[in-house]
Design an enzyme around this catalytic site. Structure first.
Site, mmCIF file in Angstrom:
data_model
loop_
_atom_site.group_PDB
_atom_site.id
_atom_site.type_symbol
_atom_site.label_atom_id
_atom_site.label_comp_id
_atom_site.label_asym_id
_atom_site.label_seq_id
_atom_site.Cartn_x
_atom_site.Cartn_y
_atom_site.Cartn_z
ATOM 1 C CD1 TRP A 127 5.525 -0.382 -3.451
ATOM 2 C CD2 TRP A 127 4.329 -2.256 -3.648
ATOM 3 N NE1 TRP A 127 5.345 -0.909 -2.190
ATOM 4 C CE2 TRP A 127 4.621 -2.057 -2.290
ATOM 5 C CE3 TRP A 127 3.587 -3.381 -4.027
ATOM 6 C CZ2 TRP A 127 4.196 -2.933 -1.292
ATOM 7 C CZ3 TRP A 127 3.161 -4.245 -3.045
ATOM 8 C CH2 TRP A 127 3.459 -4.024 -1.679
ATOM 9 C CG ASP A 207 -1.677 -3.531 -6.407
ATOM 10 O OD1 ASP A 207 -2.548 -3.450 -5.517
ATOM 11 O OD2 ASP A 207 -0.451 -3.472 -6.166
ATOM 12 C CE LYS A 242 0.080 3.135 1.213
ATOM 13 N NZ LYS A 242 0.114 1.705 1.035
#
Ligand code: LMR
Length: 391
Positions: A127, A207, A242
């Site tokens: 990311w 993560d 999300k």
């Protein structure tokens, strides 16, 4: 003084949102920033969230300060989902609320640095904001290749990075639904990673921003849990942005795993102090809504059903792409076995620009696509356009 500053280019992913919004072509396709979309292209508020928000409107009696750790009811309610039935892993975990998963990552690396971490090993691609955060706090980053060109995880690279790590090194892992590749480690690979971490003592930071969007809530946590079961210390960064669709409400959490109670308390007090100095305390609303859902059996069921619908739609899109076989020079079959919102296509920056300019298809310059931007109504257009620019 301010004219000493060098101009920064806008975040490329976030800039895409504006570019797409300004495009007036009716058949435009947004495969850019990572938000879930329905088959109609919408990103609606979850019904479970709406119901919880209504309860907040009706019953919340104060908006007084909570503290740097935020809503501990929320933090605790999430733990069985993240860590399993023994939600505190025998009292070895302390957690706090953060502004989104980004806040959790920021806190994790800042706390690791404060504790003496000198270098962080990170698989690439990752990311893009991971690198930006690490650069901003000036923590040295060492990269390894996350995946192979055939769409599998490069397990040798991560094991080598872990085995050759120095005494004050850390490793950053994606818990599930790898962003941007969609390529996750298998159960056996997670076991090997956990063993290697336990042998070398490298500090793991995991993560997890997409739990439930790959194969299911339990399935998506299994790899991370197998690592946590083997190691004395770790950080877990978590996002509800999300899997509860809370994007702009910034709902995240940060968890510390430690073997010793004093060490855990001490680390938590440092995380608390860093949070106070960074954002003082996290925004309450989204986390309060998640807490209400997770404490209510009926709302939990509504939420899980919504998550199941999202996941199965994305699996349908992946299956349709894999069934398409190839588009020009791009082999789409590996996408069927990948997970979550993202996959990366082997296209050049020029081809990405061509897709945008000639076909109104918006995707990141890295070749990352948001699977949820595709619907049964636009997959064919996408595959044809890809064949056109790469053929
Ligand atoms: C993404 O990767 O698109 C999302 O995680 C959104 C973001 O903040 O970049």
């Amino acid at each position: 003084m301010l004219n000493r500053l060098e101009a920064q280019s806008p975040d490329a992913l976030l800039a895409l949102i504006k570019l797409h919004a300004a495009d007036e072509r009716p058949d435009k396709v947004d495969l850019g920033v990572g938000v879930y979309r329905t088959g109609q292209g919408d990103t609606p508020v979850f019904a479970a969230i709406k119901a919880a928000e209504q309860q907040l409107v009706d019953r919340q009696d104060s908006k007084s300060y909570l503290g740097p750790e935020g809503d501990m009811g929320f933090v605790n309610a999430l733990m069985p989902y993240i860590f399993g039935a023994d939600a505190t892993m025998g009292g070895r975990i302390a957690g706090m609320q953060t502004p989104g998963g980004t806040g959790a990552v920021r806190l994790a690396v800042a706390l690791a640095q404060k504790a003496g971490m000198e270098r962080l090993h990170m698989g690439v691609p990752s990311w893009p904001n991971h690198a930006q955060i690490l650069n901003d706090i000036a923590l040295e980053t060492v990269t390894f290749q996350h995946s192979n060109p055939d769409g599998t995880a490069n397990i040798d690279a991560v094991l080598e990075a872990i085995r050759n790590a120095g005494p004050n090194d850390g490793v950053l892992l994606h818990g599930c639904c790898h962003n941007p590749t969609g390529i996750d480690y298998s159960a056996e690979e997670w076991q090997a990673i956990g063993d290697a971490i336990a042998e070398t003592g490298i500090f793991p930071i995991i993560d997890t921003a997409y739990q439930g969007l790959g194969h299911g809530l339990e399935e998506d946590a299994a790899g991370m849990r197998s690592v946590l079961a083997k190691v004395p210390e770790a950080f877990v960064c978590y996002s509800c942005d999300k899997n509860f669709g809370m994007y702009r409400d910034r709902v995240g959490a940060f968890y510390i795993l430690s073997d010793g109670q004093d060490t855990l308390d001490n680390a938590f007090s440092n995380a608390n102090a860093l949070a106070r100095a960074s954002w003082s305390m996290p925004p309450d609303h989204g986390a309060a809504a998640v807490r209400l859902i997770l404490r209510d059996e009926e709302l939990t069921k509504v939420w899980k059903d919504e998550l199941d619908t999202m996941r199965s739609r994305m699996r349908d899109v992946r299956r349709a792409l894999a069934d398409a076989g190839t588009a020009g020079s791009v082999d789409l079959t590996p996408l069927g076995g990948q997970n979550g919102l993202f996959s990366v296509l082997p296209v050049s920056k020029e081809q990405v620009a061509q897709l945008r300019e000639e076909h109104a298809i918006y995707m990141a310059g890295s070749g990352r696509i948001n699977i949820a931007g595709l619907t049964m109504g636009n997959i064919e257009k996408f595959v044809d356009a890809l064949a056109d620019v790469t053929g």
